[in-house]
Design a protein around this motif. Structure first.
Motif, mmCIF file in Angstrom:
data_model
loop_
_atom_site.group_PDB
_atom_site.id
_atom_site.type_symbol
_atom_site.label_atom_id
_atom_site.label_comp_id
_atom_site.label_asym_id
_atom_site.label_seq_id
_atom_site.Cartn_x
_atom_site.Cartn_y
_atom_site.Cartn_z
ATOM 1 N N GLU C 142 0.832 -1.194 0.000
ATOM 2 C CA GLU C 142 0.000 0.000 0.000
ATOM 3 C C GLU C 142 0.873 1.253 0.000
ATOM 4 O O GLU C 142 1.831 1.358 0.769
ATOM 5 C CB GLU C 142 -0.936 -0.028 1.206
ATOM 6 N N GLN C 164 0.261 -2.326 -6.970
ATOM 7 C CA GLN C 164 0.249 -1.722 -5.639
ATOM 8 C C GLN C 164 -1.114 -1.053 -5.411
ATOM 9 O O GLN C 164 -1.778 -0.643 -6.351
ATOM 10 C CB GLN C 164 1.354 -0.660 -5.473
ATOM 11 N N LYS C 165 -1.492 -0.980 -4.150
ATOM 12 C CA LYS C 165 -2.738 -0.277 -3.793
ATOM 13 C C LYS C 165 -2.362 1.162 -3.453
ATOM 14 O O LYS C 165 -1.566 1.397 -2.538
ATOM 15 C CB LYS C 165 -3.384 -0.915 -2.554
ATOM 16 N N VAL C 327 0.170 2.682 5.383
ATOM 17 C CA VAL C 327 0.825 2.343 4.114
ATOM 18 C C VAL C 327 2.270 1.918 4.364
ATOM 19 O O VAL C 327 2.832 2.136 5.440
ATOM 20 C CB VAL C 327 0.817 3.541 3.138
#
Lengths: 297, 137, 793
Positions: C142, C164-165, C327
């Motif tokens: 993240e 990826q987020k 994150v």
């Protein structure tokens, strides 16, 4: 409040009207200006070169007197040195700054003055405008007896109050302190461009055509923006802008004269002082008709 | 300055002159970017023979003729350029250094005798003191 | 305890100078030392086998190796210990080669004595070693991208495309940033919104991107690939899609709204309503109400928009929402603000109506071909370069890199649209360095745009015509130009976005002297920061044009991907820890920790967050009870090391203890050795993670044990991975000096110096001066030494 006051040469002669009106106005504001018991030339236009330290002797000697006044009890823990003349102000503050920034220079100067106590660097040079600002222009406004309503005034800063930046009392390009002063005495400050332009300074002695042209441009600019009078705190600017209007008129046929006053004359008038204290007779372009027309005399 | 194109030879003498002016003025003249801000804002520029930025250039090139430039003597140290120079240079200090180089050889730029009596009488003390300080050796 | 000591000859590099047999004879000969061996190359397979065999056969539980600097083979030897089943942190290395045999080649006896001291120090420290374990951290995928201008959008898209987020956070109600305001772009003149809009739409549509607009970062905590961000999302006062009565974009409200206010995306050239869509290409393309100007939201009774809305989609009761995201990595793409030209009073910007800035001119030019443009430009137009760049009067020394070309572009576009316009560009230096720039500049010259070399001093405005007079020297002809213009455009420079300060402060990101965020290394780590897992993209790092911004954004995305590809990473175990029994909960350490790694636990005792601590040691001197300590460099270990290093000192000899920070000073001493440069032999350099690890007590202890002087070498603030260290180091030195003075000991015996890794000459000079100074000073008398330090500590 008692504050040490440095007059300088011109305040005792052609700018006598600035001194008297300022001293009397200060009294009304609760300030007693105590003239330095001994003073010498401020050292005006002290050399700008890095290798000409001796020209700072005169200003530093004056700065030292303020310390002496404190030691002798003439003033009480008051190290501010009040000035009126813009040129004296600039010279003294510039020297003071140089001494603060270069302690080795101060040691050399003190060595030369070895018969005296020496300067410790305690003095702070301030201009009358700064004193007014520190009191607060709102407080000045409260003391005003005769607000100078309807009088449109161009605030003329010239060079010495503003430049160089590190000695200036306000922003060198966008100063406001004299505008605020004008508002506080009830008059109307006029925005104009020539407020910080040099008047030609000492060229008035041997090259007066330069000054005549600049005076013409400065006063015309004030007129263009609706000003009825100009105020200043510099005796040299005052001479160049006021007395030189004689020559300006001879050279520029369309030129309309305009009164040029010391700020302190208008301050005194607004604070309710009259007659000789105002020193209006000493101005070259007679400001009395304008002041009468506006109902302030 | 001459009217005709001159050729400049860059010699040790030129560098010495630059270094001398830099030392007396305390300014690093080689920093000048020649942007012209000083010239355009100078209230006296129309009275001058070379512009203030040109004065800086002539010093950088070590041109000793600049000592005779009218510009040097017209500059009244009003510091308008000083507060504007993007490189924080002080042109008024450079002009002062050039004046001093001349004055230290006891060459005066003002003749006191030509000022008339009437002028003397009414002129503020500070005008006279300033003029003598700036223009006499 | 069983200690094995191995002396490496280094193929003669050590043994030709240092008498290793003498070392064996005179070194610490404690009963616990069960093995002493020499080998020609300890780093070789054979050398390592010596160790692993002895660990197995002799049951060694501590290993001390006298060899080259730990920077070369510490990893090798730790691996050997691990292979033999011994915890790799039970190893100490004495630096015989760089600090002794190479640096003091000409003085073999001194080199040998120094070797013995360093070896004894290493043995003393090793006795106090204990096993340390590397915590493994799992990494997710993240990523927070802060700022959704072209840099943030590009980074987000690259990250999202690789799985990826991404949380893409934007302060304003639409993404697109400054680029969304531009007309066409230089030097190709393709339209900015035409190339930007598809990317904006892609970012909105991407399943891996969560778009958070009209939102501010309230707080970010963390570093090292784990971050928590608190984000405040401002209300739009118009109901979102999930509601049945959502906005359908019919625009009736906009027509009804009585408020007119300048539109930021038009730079005030065109007005908007209080309920509005920022720009035709806005993403999200939805109405919102501006709380600054909406009459209803400011206590008025206006309901004009609600009255006409078929859906009644307005919701004046919405409040800001706070969301928290966790994150693994962050891309900072906070962009820039243009220079506020009102500061430059000489140009009258904000006062003179015909003086505009470059961004306003983008919009003016964009509309100029319209039948009835919102703003005409007149016949004569001037551009003034370097307003807010290359101007030390306002504290901006740097070149903003884009203004020359954007002025050329705006002038060219204007000239093409209105060929009758007279255009002048006043410049100091025209910088056309990029691909196709020079050609573009030449094209502008060919069009008849006049380039004049000079920077205007000031403008005046005619009070009646409002025309602007520009006063400038043409520095090429030396003429003064005083000329009137209908419009003057100030080519304003770029400065860091003022809203980025909070983010930069929270993340402890360093700034360059120009105020932009600082990269970890200007050459080979241009998108990294000194904070692990935080990367920079776009103008946030320094002025650049669109191609450079896009390239850097993709580079930042790639660096994030590289970082997260580890899947997990090990934390260096040499971090701070707390002895809870000693902690009295005074909380002094909390304010000291520069990375906020210290927390108060429920029992009112301090605790260390391992993911945050980076082991600088600054906290240790703050603790009045000695409850905080540092793994790998405990108080006990450093005291033992110092004492052992000084043990051999004989009457008449002088010794200096030098604490060298691992980042710079210790390596500098190594480099001096590698270059075989000579310096005085009476100093003993001991490694510390950072100068600030050295407590005043440790300094005084060294003096009490016979050191004649103590020097702390620390990295300079610039480039120090612990940029705060120097302040702590200096404070510790001052405190030690004050205490020494009480005992009547000269302050000049204690000092600190900043050493960068390349300061070779400075290091040698310092060591030689130190030696001279010690020779000059009388030894500290014993009574003063004993009064210095209470040995019970």
């Amino acid at each position: 409040m008692k504050i040490p006051y440095y007059p300088g040469c011109t305040l005792k002669t052609t700018a006598r009207n600035m001194e008297i009106s300022a001293i009397e106005s200060a009294k009304i504001l609760g300030i007693e200006m105590i003239e330095l018991p001994r003073w010498n030339c401020c050292g005006v236009v002290a050399s700008l070169t890095s290798d000409d330290l001796i020209s700072h002797l005169a200003p530093v000697r004056n700065l030292m007197r303020v310390e002496e006044m404190n030691e002798e009890g003439l003033v009480e823990n008051e190290y501010r040195m009040l000035t009126l003349c813009s040129m004296c102000f600039n010279t003294l503050r510039r020297s003071n700054l140089r001494m603060a920034e270069n302690p080795e220079d101060l040691i050399s100067i003190n060595d030369v003055m070895y018969l005296e106590k020496g300067y410790d660097g305690k003095t702070e040079v301030i201009h009358f405008f700064e004193l007014l600002d520190s009191i607060g222009f709102d407080k000045i406004e409260e003391k005003v007896k005769k607000p100078l309503t309807g009088l449109k005034i161009a605030p003329y800063y010239g060079c010495m109050l503003l430049r160089p930046k590190e000695v200036g009392i306000d922003s060198p390009e966008d100063p406001t302190i004299i505008q605020r002063f004008i508002s506080s005495i009830g008059a109307e400050p006029v925005p104009w461009e020539a407020k910080t332009i040099c008047c030609g300074s000492y060229h008035t002695v041997s090259n007066k055509d330069i000054v005549i042209k600049l005076a013409y441009e400065i006063i015309t600019n004030a007129r263009k923006h609706g000003a009825e009078a100009i105020i200043t705190s510099c005796p040299l600017c005052a001479f160049n802008l006021d007395d030189r209007q004689k020559e300006v008129r001879e050279k520029y046929l369309n030129f309309e004269p305009m009164p040029v006053l010391y700020f302190s004359q208008l301050l005194a008038l607004a604070l309710g002082l009259e007659g000789e204290t105002l020193g209006l007779e000493q101005n070259y372009i007679d400001p009395k008709p304008l002041l009468k027309e506006k109902g302030h005399l | 300055m001459t009217d005709k194109i001159k050729k400049i030879r860059l010699t040790d003498r030129n560098v010495k002159f630059l270094e001398k002016v830099e030392e007396i003025s305390g300014e690093s003249i080689t920093l000048c970017d020649q942007c012209g801000t000083c010239s355009a804002g100078c209230p006296f520029v129309e009275e001058m023979d070379i512009t203030p930025s040109q004065l800086m250039r002539e010093v950088l090139l070590g041109q000793e003729e600049v000592l005779r430039a009218r510009t040097t003597w017209i500059c009244a140290s009003c510091f308008t350029c000083t507060v504007r120079c993007p490189r924080m240079l002080d042109v008024s200090k450079v002009a002062e250094a050039l004046r001093q180089i001349g004055l230290r050889q006891a060459i005066d730029e003002i003749d006191i005798n030509i000022i008339d009596r009437e002028e003397y009488r009414k002129m503020p003390t500070i005008a006279l003191v300033s003029a003598y300080r700036k223009l006499t050796g | 305890m069983k200690v094995g000591v191995y002396l490496c000859q280094c193929g003669g590099n050590i043994s030709n100078v240092v008498d290793l047999d003498a070392v064996e004879k005179y070194m610490d000969n404690g009963d616990d030392i069960v093995v002493i061996k020499q080998s020609s190359h300890m780093c070789s397979g054979a050398g390592q086998k010596l160790i692993t065999d002895d660990i197995a056969a002799q049951k060694l539980d501590r290993v001390v190796i006298a060899s080259c600097s730990p920077q070369f083979h510490e990893k090798t030897f730790r691996a050997a210990l691990q292979k033999a089943g011994l915890n790799p942190y039970l190893l100490e290395i004495a630096n015989f080669r760089e600090h002794c045999s190479w640096a003091h080649k000409d003085k073999p006896e001194d080199a040998t004595q120094k070797s013995i001291d360093l070896l004894n120090a290493a043995i003393a420290k090793a006795r106090l070693d204990y096993p340390l374990e590397e915590t493994k951290m799992k990494l997710g995928n993240e990523v927070l991208v802060i700022g959704a201008g072209i840099a943030g959008i590009q980074a987000a898209l690259d990250l999202a495309d690789t799985g990826q987020k991404v949380y893409l956070v934007e302060r304003l109600p639409t993404i697109g940033g400054n680029m969304a305001i531009l007309t066409k772009t230089f030097p190709t003149e393709d339209c900015a919104s035409c190339i930007l809009s598809p990317k904006m739409a892609a970012a909105q549509a991407h399943p891996n991107i969560t778009l958070i607009t009209d939102a501010e970062i309230e707080h970010i905590l963390g570093h090292r690939l784990h971050f928590e961000a608190i984000i405040k999302v401002n209300p739009r006062y118009v109901k979102p899609e999930i509601d049945m009565d959502e906005c359908i974009g019919c625009a009736l409200c906009e027509e009804a709204c009585p408020v007119e206010t300048p539109n930021y995306w038009e730079q005030g050239i065109v007005n908007r309503k209080a309920i509005y869509i920022p720009a035709p290409h806005a993403i999200p393309y939805k109405y919102l109400i501006d709380p600054e100007t909406c009459l209803n939201l400011n206590g008025g009774s206006c309901n004009a928009c609600v009255d006409v809305c078929p859906q009644k989609a307005m919701d004046f009761d919405q409040r800001p929402e706070t969301i928290k995201v966790e994150v693994d990595s962050i891309v900072v793409a906070t962009g820039f603000d243009i220079y506020d030209a009102t500061e430059k009073h000489v140009f009258g910007y904000g006062k003179f109506e015909n003086v505009v800035n470059g961004l306003e001119m983008e919009r003016i030019v964009d509309h100029i071909m319209e039948k009835d443009p919102p703003r005409q430009v007149g016949k004569r137009v001037a551009f003034v370069q370097c307003v807010g760049s290359r101007d030390e009067q306002i504290g901006r020394e740097y070149c903003s890199r884009v203004c020359c070309m954007y002025s050329v572009k705006l002038a060219s576009l204007l000239k093409q649209a209105k060929p009758g316009t007279d255009i002048y560009i006043f410049y100091t230096d025209l910088r056309a360095f990029g691909k196709g720039f020079e050609e573009y500049y030449k094209r502008a010259q060919k069009m008849g745009i006049k380039f004049i070399r000079g920077k205007p001093a000031h403008f005046t405005e005619d009070p009646d015509t409002k025309k602007v007079t520009v006063l400038v020297e043409d520095t090429l002809s030396r003429e003064i130009i005083e000329s009137e213009f209908d419009l003057v455009v100030l080519a304003v420079g770029l400065g860091p976005n003022r809203h980025s300060e909070k983010v930069a402060d929270d993340l402890k990101l360093a700034r360059s002297e120009d105020g932009f965020l600082k990269e970890a290394h200007p050459k080979y780590r241009p998108v990294d920061t000194l904070v692990e897992g935080v990367f920079l993209a776009g103008v946030a790092q320094g002025p650049k044009d669109i191609p450079d911004t896009v390239a850097q954004a993709s580079a930042a995305a790639a660096k994030v991907i590289v970082a997260l590809a580890q899947k997990e990473f090990s934390l260096d175990p040499m971090l701070a820890f707390v002895h809870p029994e000693l902690c009295d909960g005074c909380e002094k350490c909390l304010g000291v920790c520069p990375v906020d790694a210290i927390v108060m636990n429920d029992d009112d005792k301090a605790g260390i967050k391992e993911t945050l601590c980076i082991g600088c040691g600054a906290c240790i001197s703050s603790c009045p009870t000695g409850a905080i300590d540092l793994n790998g460099y405990t108080n006990e270990q450093l005291f033992a090391e110092v004492e052992a290093a000084l043990k051999s000192k004989k009457p008449g000899e002088r010794r200096a203890i030098v604490f060298g920070d691992s980042g710079s000073t210790y390596r500098l001493a190594d480099t001096v050795g590698v270059r075989k440069m000579k310096y005085a032999t009476d100093s003993r350099v001991l490694m510390v993670p950072s100068g600030c690890r050295v407590t005043p007590k440790l300094i005084l202890f060294a003096l009490s044990k016979g050191a004649d002087a103590v020097l702390i070498g620390d990295s300079p603030v610039k480039g120090n991975r612990f940029e705060w260290a120097w302040d702590f180091t200096s404070a510790n030195v001052e405190s030690a000096k004050a205490k020494a003075a009480e005992a009547g000991i000269e302050g000049e015996r204690i000092f600190s110096i900043e050493f960068s890794a390349g300061d070779l000459a400075k290091f040698i000079e310092t060591m030689n001066d130190l030696s001279d100074k010690m020779a000059r000073l009388e030894p500290i008398p014993d009574d003063k030494k004993s009064s210095l330090f209470d040995l019970k500590r």
